[in-house]
Design a protein around this motif. Sequence first.
Motif, PDB file in Angstrom:
ATOM      1  N   PRO A   1       0.836  -1.203   0.000  1.00 34.56           N
ATOM      2  CA  PRO A   1       0.000   0.000   0.000  1.00 34.56           C
ATOM      3  C   PRO A   1       0.867   1.247   0.000  1.00 34.56           C
TER       4      PRO A   1
ATOM      5  N   SER B   1       1.746   5.014   1.561  1.00 35.70           N
ATOM      6  CA  SER B   1       1.558   5.691   2.842  1.00 35.70           C
ATOM      7  C   SER B   1       0.380   6.648   2.691  1.00 35.70           C
ATOM      8  N   VAL B   2      -0.130   7.140   3.806  1.00 32.93           N
ATOM      9  CA  VAL B   2      -1.300   8.019   3.757  1.00 32.93           C
ATOM     10  C   VAL B   2      -0.983   9.305   3.005  1.00 32.93           C
TER      11      VAL B   2
ATOM     12  N   GLU C   1      -0.630   8.684  -0.699  1.00 33.26           N
ATOM     13  CA  GLU C   1      -1.933   8.543  -1.363  1.00 33.26           C
ATOM     14  C   GLU C   1      -2.586   9.903  -1.584  1.00 33.26           C
TER      15      GLU C   1
ATOM     16  N   ALA D   1       5.115   2.050   4.865  1.00 27.65           N
ATOM     17  CA  ALA D   1       3.724   2.302   4.487  1.00 27.65           C
ATOM     18  C   ALA D   1       2.809   1.191   5.003  1.00 27.65           C
ATOM     19  N   GLU D   2       3.261  -0.046   4.877  1.00 30.57           N
ATOM     20  CA  GLU D   2       2.453  -1.173   5.343  1.00 30.57           C
ATOM     21  C   GLU D   2       2.283  -1.116   6.864  1.00 30.57           C
TER      22      GLU D   2
ATOM     23  N   GLN E   1       2.495   1.555   8.741  1.00 33.63           N
ATOM     24  CA  GLN E   1       1.677   2.709   9.097  1.00 33.63           C
ATOM     25  C   GLN E   1       0.186   2.389   8.985  1.00 33.63           C
ATOM     26  N   ARG E   2      -0.204   1.700   7.926  1.00 31.39           N
ATOM     27  CA  ARG E   2      -1.621   1.364   7.737  1.00 31.39           C
ATOM     28  C   ARG E   2      -2.119   0.484   8.880  1.00 31.39           C
ATOM     29  N   GLN E   3      -1.298  -0.433   9.340  1.00 28.64           N
ATOM     30  CA  GLN E   3      -1.696  -1.293  10.448  1.00 28.64           C
ATOM     31  C   GLN E   3      -1.713  -0.516  11.768  1.00 28.64           C
TER      32      GLN E   3
ATOM     33  N   ASN F   1      -6.055  11.949   8.991  1.00 24.86           N
ATOM     34  CA  ASN F   1      -6.795  11.270  10.047  1.00 24.86           C
ATOM     35  C   ASN F   1      -7.336  12.258  11.073  1.00 24.86           C
TER      36      ASN F   1
END
Length: 449
Positions: free
Chosen positions: A20, A22-23, A26, A194-195, A197-199, A348
């Motif tokens: 994915p 990162s926020v 994206e 990034a992975e 961070q999403r978790q 967020n």
Amino acid sequence: MTEAKPPRCQLDLIERQNRPTSVIQEDLWSLIRDSDDASRAYNIESVYDIRGPLDIPALMAAVDAVVNRHHALRTVLAESPEGVQQMVLPPVSGVLATHDFSARTPDERTALLEEAVTTESARLFSFTDAPPVRFSLYRMAPDEHVLVIVVHHLVFDGWSMGVLLHDLADAYDLARAGRPLPTADGVRQFGDFAEHQRQWLASPEAGRMTDHWVRRLRHTPEGTTVPYDHPAPDGLSFAGDRCDFELPDALARHIREVARSERVTPTAVAMLGYQLLMRELSGQEDVAVGLPLANRGWPGARDCVGLLINTHVLRQRLPTATPTRDLLHTTADLLAGAVQNQAIPLRNVYQELLERYGEEALPRYLYQTLFICHTHPHTDLRLGDATVERRPFDQRASKADMTLNLWVRAEGISGQLEYNTDLYTPRTAARVVRRYEETLTAVVEDLVW
């Protein structure tokens, strides 16, 4: 010297270990994918004059090694049902493009180089089938070269440049010595970040950080800005220019002395000066400005190349009757809180504000100006026995109404005001810089006496 072929990499050979984004990556992708002007504004360029002996085959090998070491530098993006995905291209070769202007007259060499650098810095990246970085070497004379590095902000930030230059210098030394070049083994990659961070965003810690910002931004005013000289255009505008400056040596020394005596950082003193300037120019006591933070607290992140920064909003009420010393310590406390809670993306925070208080309670823009005090490790490019100096270059783009950049170093404090030329005249930019210096002087004098 012959012109190198483009890097060899085929989209159908892409490693299928998709990650994915990162926020913030994206968010930036959604901004630039349909706008060439926006995409071009986020090109990051560095230009270096190289004088003295240069081993070009070793430099070519070093560039390939660095691009292959850091996956972000050979990452492409693809839309998918799960959202935007990162995909890493296989190892590439021949990344460094070479050009020879040495047979031309001095005037022709200067003109050709200026045109080449301008073109390279503005050329768009595809993001789908080629690395988001370009290295170009221009031979001006037998012992005189110019190296141009252009990389997109989508996979890169200011801290990453220090990592890249450090690794490039080390790889160049190894290549000249005929030793094995550095690999990606043991390197924390941007896709890993990034992975993770999403978790992590579902964790209690992320919730606590969100609460920190929501409490401070509830009923926040419109992001503070300097009154415009021209009517604001419809939509986002990225037309820009820059005004460089150096603070007087005595003022820079006094800023450090005041910071030491008040047990705060020089950044806090410089930030208060900017906030007070915004209060003066905007006429508002409730000041909110954007504050990009490095976000390098993750394990292994200090040596990671990627877009890790998070931009937050520093909001502070600055009543005119409040003593400067009290304002300074409030600024220092707010900065410390921002650093401690920098890992949560602003998106967020905004979504939480929206859910709790509704759209009518939020301004159009949380911030319109930025304050950036560059504290990441500063690395000069080192290439063996050659003398390497960074060449000033202005891409003429602005990502906000105004952005104040400061570099606090042992030898002094330098700055750069980036401003949107659709909104402001050069005279206004020069006035802002002059008033900032005067405001800092007044802050220091008030604290000393």
